[in-house]
Design a protein around this motif. Structure first.
Motif, mmCIF file in Angstrom:
data_model
loop_
_atom_site.group_PDB
_atom_site.id
_atom_site.type_symbol
_atom_site.label_atom_id
_atom_site.label_comp_id
_atom_site.label_asym_id
_atom_site.label_seq_id
_atom_site.Cartn_x
_atom_site.Cartn_y
_atom_site.Cartn_z
ATOM 1 N N LYS A 87 2.743 5.216 46.203
ATOM 2 C CA LYS A 87 3.381 4.450 46.817
ATOM 3 C C LYS A 87 4.508 3.479 45.708
ATOM 4 O O LYS A 87 3.380 2.706 44.647
ATOM 5 N N THR A 146 13.871 15.151 41.520
ATOM 6 C CA THR A 146 13.446 15.407 42.718
ATOM 7 C C THR A 146 12.665 16.502 42.234
ATOM 8 O O THR A 146 11.827 16.460 42.908
ATOM 9 N N ILE A 159 4.928 8.782 47.440
ATOM 10 C CA ILE A 159 6.733 8.477 48.165
ATOM 11 C C ILE A 159 7.355 7.269 47.858
ATOM 12 O O ILE A 159 7.085 6.223 47.704
ATOM 13 N N PRO A 160 8.406 8.005 47.205
ATOM 14 C CA PRO A 160 8.931 7.228 46.139
ATOM 15 C C PRO A 160 9.762 6.661 47.286
ATOM 16 O O PRO A 160 10.339 6.287 48.279
ATOM 17 N N ALA A 161 10.238 5.225 46.704
ATOM 18 C CA ALA A 161 11.353 4.118 47.691
ATOM 19 C C ALA A 161 12.078 3.883 45.869
ATOM 20 O O ALA A 161 12.421 4.164 45.150
ATOM 21 N N MET A 171 17.982 7.591 47.965
ATOM 22 C CA MET A 171 16.759 8.382 48.373
ATOM 23 C C MET A 171 17.233 9.208 49.315
ATOM 24 O O MET A 171 16.338 10.017 50.132
ATOM 25 N N VAL A 190 10.417 9.983 51.097
ATOM 26 C CA VAL A 190 10.461 8.717 50.547
ATOM 27 C C VAL A 190 10.391 7.892 51.751
ATOM 28 O O VAL A 190 11.134 7.708 52.541
ATOM 29 N N LYS A 193 15.414 4.864 52.879
ATOM 30 C CA LYS A 193 16.367 5.751 53.639
ATOM 31 C C LYS A 193 17.324 4.831 54.564
ATOM 32 O O LYS A 193 16.944 4.213 54.917
ATOM 33 N N SER A 366 7.988 -0.257 53.490
ATOM 34 C CA SER A 366 8.098 0.839 53.916
ATOM 35 C C SER A 366 7.457 1.272 53.827
ATOM 36 O O SER A 366 7.639 2.539 54.936
#
Length: 433
Positions: A87, A146, A159-161, A171, A190, A193, A366
């Motif tokens: 994360k 991506t 899980i990106p942010a 996102m 992600v 969002k 998140s």
């Protein structure tokens, strides 16, 4: 502008960056070395924290608006996955390096464990100046990046942010690209969002809100009330701007601000809503009529009760640590204080609320977003903020208590708790094969 110019020239407005700062990964390793003696029987696993599990370097080629082909270097680092999926945010900035992203991923490991979130640590970034690119170019860069890292991310993998230079639109593009590649809508890949795509209420303000909560809790225990306090904030974006607004609303007086465009002060207090409106209209603090421009050196010496570095890492070096005139430093940015400067602040009796605690509000909400996406059941903003308060205060209480018992700094106490959790998971899982 060519890609070479984009990635190597320091853009105007970044003059507050400190080229003398040590490499972030070296700072992280020193922090791990400092906490190792506190690990007891888990000490044999400490080397785990000095070796990222996975490092991915990708080429990100796109067609620019003028028809030329530009190449950008992107990264995704998964530092540790012992306690759950990776994360951590994705940063678009001209100073992004692999060394920086490694350190940021390590700090995410510590942060997530300190808050007892079921995540490991990860981070990503692309070396570019987003202000030098059109919206269409940024979309193409984001989608290609991506696709390149798609093999290592996912709702149960990493899980990106958002981070510096990225936002909820970034996102949305990442989520859509990943979804197209896997053949189904995957909102949980992600966080951060837009609400319309499975984002969470309260996420936009969460990091700044967490900084304010951490400052308030530190002030309560140190007899430094927020109301009437003088506050200095470096960085006036999503973190510093929201934290400054909350300080202002609570009766504090924000007396100095710095962003990429200007450094300003007003000893009578800056009108934060007016400053935020000015930034919204003009893109930065430069030209704001409600304060006086000051030098970068003078900024760090402005007397205050709370100092909030909320820009980039490596901002508080020993020289600045000697000139800072504050009671409490609350780290809104990741890694803003080097270990040597940390020691100076401690010796001077200045309390430091570390980044891995103070700015954990964003990843906490998140986590809430990720949970809501899995269940397709969404909470109210009041519920979000209440849960954030509870988790932040609980973590702060445990860290403060340990720091008092062990007679160590809040940073060391945070690392002790976090590293014990990560290394215990590593030991219990064992090595495969």
């Amino acid at each position: 502008m060519s890609n070479t110019e984009t990635t190597t020239r320091q853009p105007a407005g970044l003059s507050f960056l400190n080229p003398a700062a040590p490499e972030p990964w070296a700072s992280f390793l020193e922090q791990i070395d400092r906490v190792a003696p506190h690990m007891g029987g888990l000490a044999k696993w400490v080397e785990t924290l000095k070796h990222p599990k996975r490092i991915m370097i990708v080429d990100v080629p796109i067609h620019r608006d003028d028809g030329t082909v530009a190449h950008y270097e992107g990264y995704r680092v998964q530092h540790n996955l012992s306690r759950g999926p990776g994360k951590g945010g994705v940063r678009f900035h001209p100073a992004v390096t692999l060394n920086e992203v490694m350190a940021l991923s390590g700090w995410m490991t510590i942060k997530n464990a300190a808050l007892n979130l079921p995540y490991g640590g990860a981070k990503g970034g692309i070396r570019l100046d987003p202000r030098a690119h059109s919206r269409d170019e940024l979309e193409r860069i984001t989608r290609r990046y991506t696709s390149e890292i798609g093999v290592v991310i996912g709702p149960g993998k990493d899980i990106p942010a958002p981070d510096v230079g990225t936002n909820e639109q970034t996102m949305a593009w990442m989520m859509d690209t990943y979804s197209m590649n896997v053949g189904s809508t995957s909102t949980g890949v992600v966080t951060g969002k837009p609400i319309s795509l499975g984002g969470s209420l309260g996420r936009h303000e969460a990091t700044g809100r967490g900084v304010f909560i951490a400052a308030r809790e530190a002030g309560r225990r140190s007899n430094v009330p927020i109301e009437g306090a003088h506050v200095v904030v470096q960085g006036f974006g999503n973190v510093g701007g929201i934290a400054a607004r909350m300080f202002h609303a609570a009766g504090a007086r924000v007396v100095a601000l710095q962003d990429h465009s200007a450094t300003i002060a007003n000893e009578r207090g800056i009108d934060i809503p007016a400053a935020l409106a000015h930034v919204e209209q003009n893109g930065g603090l430069e030209g704001f009529p409600g304060a006086t421009p000051i030098s970068v050196d003078d900024f760090w010496a402005v007397p205050s009760h709370y100092l909030v570095p909320a820009a980039l890492e490596g901002q508080i070096l020993p020289e600045r640590a000697r000139s800072i005139q504050t009671r409490i430093v609350v780290e809104g940015a990741n890694g803003p204080t080097t270990p040597a400067a940390d020691d100076i602040l401690r010796d001077r009796g200045i309390l430091v609320v570390p980044d891995v605690l103070a700015n954990a509000g964003g990843v906490t909400v998140s986590y809430f977003e990720w949970v809501q996406d899995f269940s397709s059941f969404f909470w109210s903003e009041d519920e979000i903020n209440s849960r954030l308060e509870r988790i932040m205060i609980g973590a702060f209480d445990a860290i403060w208590k340990l720091a008092d018992e062990r007679k160590v700094s809040l940073r060391t106490a945070t690392f002790i708790i976090a590293c014990q959790r990560v290394l215990a998971a590593r030991e219990q899982r064992g090595l495969y094969p």
